[in-house]
Design a protein around this motif. Structure first.
Motif: not given
Lengths: 453, 537
Positions: A374-382
């Protein structure tokens, strides 16, 4: 004495087993005990008993001489037991729980003869007498053992031809003997071939429960399996389990569950324990606490679920036992978990739940890994407006750092990989480890299947 | 009154033929006789032999009368009993013949007396099964025995006379016995009977063996009977007796040995002995006492080092342990015997035998007899890991004290246990390479199982492949070659190509493929089945 036999007469007339059993209750007040014992001496007691019993069963045609004689024997033993109990109360130097136990055992034998002898054939409604005999047989045996452990210098010399010494200073000489007697009682009930309605088979669950208690106490729970096997083998012509009094069913299910638990058959254990839990009287806190002691660890392993605070509310002891662990598991604090496990080790081991609770560490680890994820967060949106995606490729080093921190141990990355492999294998985490990239690749959908924690 | 006397005789196992041959009333002054019998205590039978039966028909055990022609014994009732067919050894026949040779005859001894003496000697030997052991050719002749007895009786009387002021009485009573021929015979008898063991010069082992005591109850019974029959006269006699015998007790032999409670003290001196399961009470002659056992242990240690023949060593150790058990020896030596046997069994992977020792050691350690309790507790933990017995594991954990948990060997074993429980193969194999004492032998028992389980996990967790090196390191193999061998062994040699590939310098193990093929699941499950070993706690 008179009251006892009045009650005896009434119970015989009404054919009420529990009332009848009460006349054999050895737990009397001091005065009663004295009263009963002093009504007669060794020479006169038998005649006295015979007179009383005959007088109170006169109106019952089916009570013949043989049966009267049998009851005389039984009450004679009862009287002797009272005498021995009185000696203990009076702190007589000759007093001994062993003597009480022996006298009571004789009573059981007299009763046993009553059931087995073709002349008497005691009817099955009298089995509550067996219950009370079994109950106190156990109590007296435990007292005798305690007495024995207080005077350890009574070495018995027995000849044995065994190759090796068996020096186990046996703490449970009398209780073991009691186990043998109860087993006799069990077979007495089990092997009755009479019509089911009039069969002593109705007594097996009660006697089995007594046996379970005894075997657990003498630390040989494995012996219980013989009892269970016998009951399961004869299941076809047993009274239906639902027809057995609830109190007996609860105990029986509890022991059945604990036995499975000790064999690490958690699903079966959970089934039996849940049944016991549901049957248990709502105010029987002590019993419920006992059931929960095993049901909670069981549930932890089978479903990875933790008890709610509300469930534990009425049981301070259970709270003390489980709450620190539960908190650590919930937050994924490995170190706190280790400490809590260590802290409670003695208690856990005593209750034989240590090895089961230890497995909770996997769940704590899972929660920790999930936090990393969860700490890894989100991928930068493509793309614009796309549903944000969680980062599923997590560098191994992040896990290493998290686990090192969490456990406060110095782990090398290989060990962390090993732990992660375990998580993946056990299904707590979905994904794989990619060594060439030093990455953990997690599943895009549901990397951490819910565990309910 | 008479009945008590005869009872005494019967019990004492005397050859009471003459006393049986006369109806009770014939004996008026029975007291005398009784006192003779008491003064020279009857040689009681060894309690374990069925003496009463045997002596009930003393004639039966007599050699055929035909062997010596002038046998004109007046028939006694006992003689008329049907004779048992007994094969008399040649040596006994010779002995009887020798007794009746004219040059050996003693004019002071009547033929009857001789016959009775013979009968007694031989039947005794027969009853005790010593017929063939006794050197009959060297055996003293009956007439010599009788003379010796008489002499002794005379000495006694003289002694009594010198010490006893009432000697007239005693002599008078003795004389009454002597004067009447019948009485005299019985009197002689009493002394004759006591003779062999008193002298034990010429009697040989058979008579030695007779010197055993009646069991205490019998003795008491006799005493009571005597007491009942006692009149004043008798009391006087008894007092006198007491004076020259040094007390009532001394009329009987030294106190009988305490009842056998199964305790044996061995006398065997040979160092080696084959193991044989006992089915009856142990024979002291075949049991080695502790000093001998100590030598045995040294011998066995030496032999194990030089020869290393396990089946021999194990057998010897078992008999050694048996000897310790039957003698109830529980000390530091016992502990060391069990420890050494346990270690040897471990080394050979004989878990059954090891476990028996372990069980014993557990209780021996509880007695605080020294040894190496920590080392063996650690083994026990490892053993439980192997047998996957959660109950026993829990029991051990209960037993451990905080101090014990800090011991390196026990800590190691506990760490191993926790690593196995949590599936931490990485740590498990690190511990495996760093095992104190002989724990590695025990760990060898379950490493394969744990390796297989670990392989399952590795296959599942790593994609697409891993270097073989990882498996070698993580699963504690000594070389890549060994790791490869292990894989081949479980996936089968035909499919090696599929799972192991060489790329560049490295061999790669295709974990993903192995995972889908579920190569290790089956063997792992098989290995995780319950381990059952004989003699488990």
């Amino acid at each position: 004495m008179d009251t006892i036999f009045n009650e005896f007469g009434v119970a015989m007339t009404r054919r009420n087993g529990y009332e009848l059993a009460q006349t054999l209750n050895p737990e009397l007040s001091d005065d009663m005990l004295r009263l009963v014992y002093k009504t007669a001496n060794h020479a006169s007691i038998k005649d006295l008993l015979k007179r009383h019993i005959r007088a109170n069963t006169q109106h019952l045609p089916h009570v013949d001489l043989d049966e009267i004689q049998m009851w005389v024997d039984v009450f004679h033993c009862y009287w002797k037991t009272c005498g021995e109990l009185l000696a203990i109360q009076d702190r007589s130097p000759k007093a001994s729980w062993v003597k009480v136990y022996e006298a009571w055992k004789e009573l059981f034998s007299a009763l046993h003869r009553g059931y087995m002898s073709p002349k008497v054939e005691l009817p099955a409604w009298t089995i509550p007498c067996l219950y009370i005999v079994g109950k106190y047989l156990r109590v007296f045996a435990m007292n005798a053992d305690e007495e024995r452990s207080n005077n350890p210098n009574q070495e018995t010399t027995e000849t044995n031809f065994q190759d090796d010494l068996d020096m186990e200073a046996d703490k449970f000489v009398w209780l073991r003997d009691c186990g043998v007697q109860l087993n006799r009682m069990f077979t007495l009930c089990l092997n009755d071939r009479a019509n089911l309605m009039e069969s002593r088979k109705w007594g097996i669950y009660n006697v089995a429960n007594l046996l379970f208690k005894t075997y657990f106490k003498v630390k040989s729970p494995d012996l219980c399996k013989n009892v269970l096997r016998a009951i399961i083998a004869g299941r076809g012509d047993m009274p239906p389990f639902e027809a057995i009094p609830k109190s007996q069913r609860v105990i029986f299910k509890y022991y059945q569950g604990v036995l499975e638990f000790l064999d690490e058959n958690y699903p079966q254990a959970e089934e039996h324990l849940t049944e016991a839990w549901n049957l248990c009287h709502k105010d029987a806190l002590r019993n419920k606490e006992l059931i929960l002691t095993y049901l909670i660890p069981c549930h932890l392993v089978t479903t990875a679920k933790l008890p709610s605070a509300k469930l534990l509310e009425p049981y301070p002891r259970l709270q003390q036992l489980f709450l620190p662990l539960c908190g650590a598991i919930k937050k994924g604090e490995l170190h706190a978990f280790d400490l809590a496990l260590q802290e409670g080790e003695d208690e856990f081991v005593k209750r034989r739940i240590y090895l089961t609770l230890e497995r909770g560490r996997d769940i704590a680890l899972r929660n920790l890994c999930r936090r990393v994820f969860l700490a890894g967060g989100f991928e930068p949106p493509k793309e614009e407006n796309a549903q944000p995606l969680r980062r599923t490729r997590v560098p191994l080093d992040e896990f290493v750092a998290a686990i090192r921190l969490g456990s406060q141990e110095k782990l090398d990355s290989d060990e962390v990989e090993c732990l992660l492999a375990n998580q993946i294998y056990k299904g707590f985490m979905k994904g794989y480890i990619s060594r060439p990239h030093n990455m953990v690749v997690l599943s895009k959908s549901g990397a951490f299947p819910p565990t309910g924690v | 009154m008479w009945s008590s006397v005869s009872a005494q005789n019967g019990q004492a196992g005397q050859t009471g033929a003459p006393s049986y041959s006369y109806p009770p009333p014939a004996y008026t002054p029975v007291q005398v006789r009784q006192n003779f019998a008491a003064a020279y205590p009857p040689p009681p039978p060894p309690p374990s032999y069925p003496v009463h039966v045997a002596y009930g028909q003393p004639q039966a055990s007599l050699p055929p009368q035909a062997t010596y022609p002038p046998a004109q014994v007046s028939p006694t009732p006992a003689q008329e009993q049907p004779k048992k067919k007994i094969e008399w050894p040649e040596s006994v026949r010779r002995y009887v013949q020798r007794s009746f040779l004219p040059e050996n005859l003693d004019p002071s001894v009547t033929r009857q007396e001789m016959e009775l003496k013979l009968k007694e000697t031989i039947s005794q030997a027969n009853d005790q099964g010593l017929m063939y052991q006794i050197n009959w050719d060297a055996m003293g002749l009956p007439q010599q025995m009788i003379v010796a007895e008489r002499k002794r009786a005379m000495n006694m009387a003289a002694q009594a006379a010198s010490t006893d002021t009432n000697r007239d009485d005693s002599l008078a009573t003795a004389a009454t016995g002597m004067k009447l021929s019948k009485k005299r015979k019985s009197g002689d008898f009493a002394s004759a009977e006591s003779a062999p063991w008193r002298t034990s010069v010429d009697s040989g082992p058979s008579l030695e063996d007779r010197i055993t005591n009646p069991s205490p109850e019998k003795r008491q019974a006799t005493e009571e009977a005597t007491a009942k029959n006692t009149n004043n006269f008798q009391k006087q006699l008894e007092k006198r007796q007491k004076r020259f015998d040094g007390g009532y007790r001394s009329t009987y032999r030294s106190p009988s040995p305490p009842p056998n409670n199964g305790l044996v003290v061995g006398t065997c001196q040979t160092l080696e002995k084959r193991y044989l399961r006992l089915t009856s009470a142990p024979n002291p002659a075949l049991v080695r006492p502790e000093p001998v056992l100590k030598q045995t242990l040294e011998l066995l240690k030496r032999k194990w080092r030089t020869e290393g023949n396990y089946s021999y060593i194990c057998d010897q150790f078992k008999s050694l342990r048996q000897d310790l058990t039957v003698q109830r020896i529980k000390n530091d030596f016992t502990v060391s015997v069990y420890e050494i046997h346990a270690r040897i069994a471990l080394e050979k992977g004989d878990l059954g035998e090891y476990n028996q020792c372990q069980t014993q050691l557990k209780s021996l350690y509880q007695l605080g007899l020294g040894g190496h309790p920590l080392e063996f507790k650690a083994y026990r933990i490892l053993y439980c890991i192997h047998t996957m017995n959660p109950g026993a594991t829990n029991d051990i954990l209960t037993d451990l004290t905080p101090a014990e948990k800090k011991d390196p060997a026990i800590k190691h074993a506990l760490d191993v246990r926790s690593a196995v429980a949590l599936g931490n193969y990485h740590r498990l194999f690190q511990l495996y390479h760093d095992t104190p004492n002989m724990g590695a032998y025990l760990m060898d028992m379950f490493v394969t199982r744990e390796r297989l389980l670990a392989m399952c996990k590795i296959c599942r967790a790593y994609k697409q492949d891993v270097k073989l090196r990882l498996i070698t390191e993580e699963l504690g193999f000594e070389s890549d070659g060994q790791a490869a061998e292990f894989i081949i062994e479980h996936v089968g040699p035909q499919q090696v190509e599929e799972f192991l590939q060489t790329r560049g310098d490295d061999i790669h193990f295709l974990t993903a493929k192995a995972s889908t093929a579920r190569c290790f699941e089956g063997p792992a499950q098989l290995a995780s089945k319950k381990v059952d070993i004989k003699g488990q706690i």
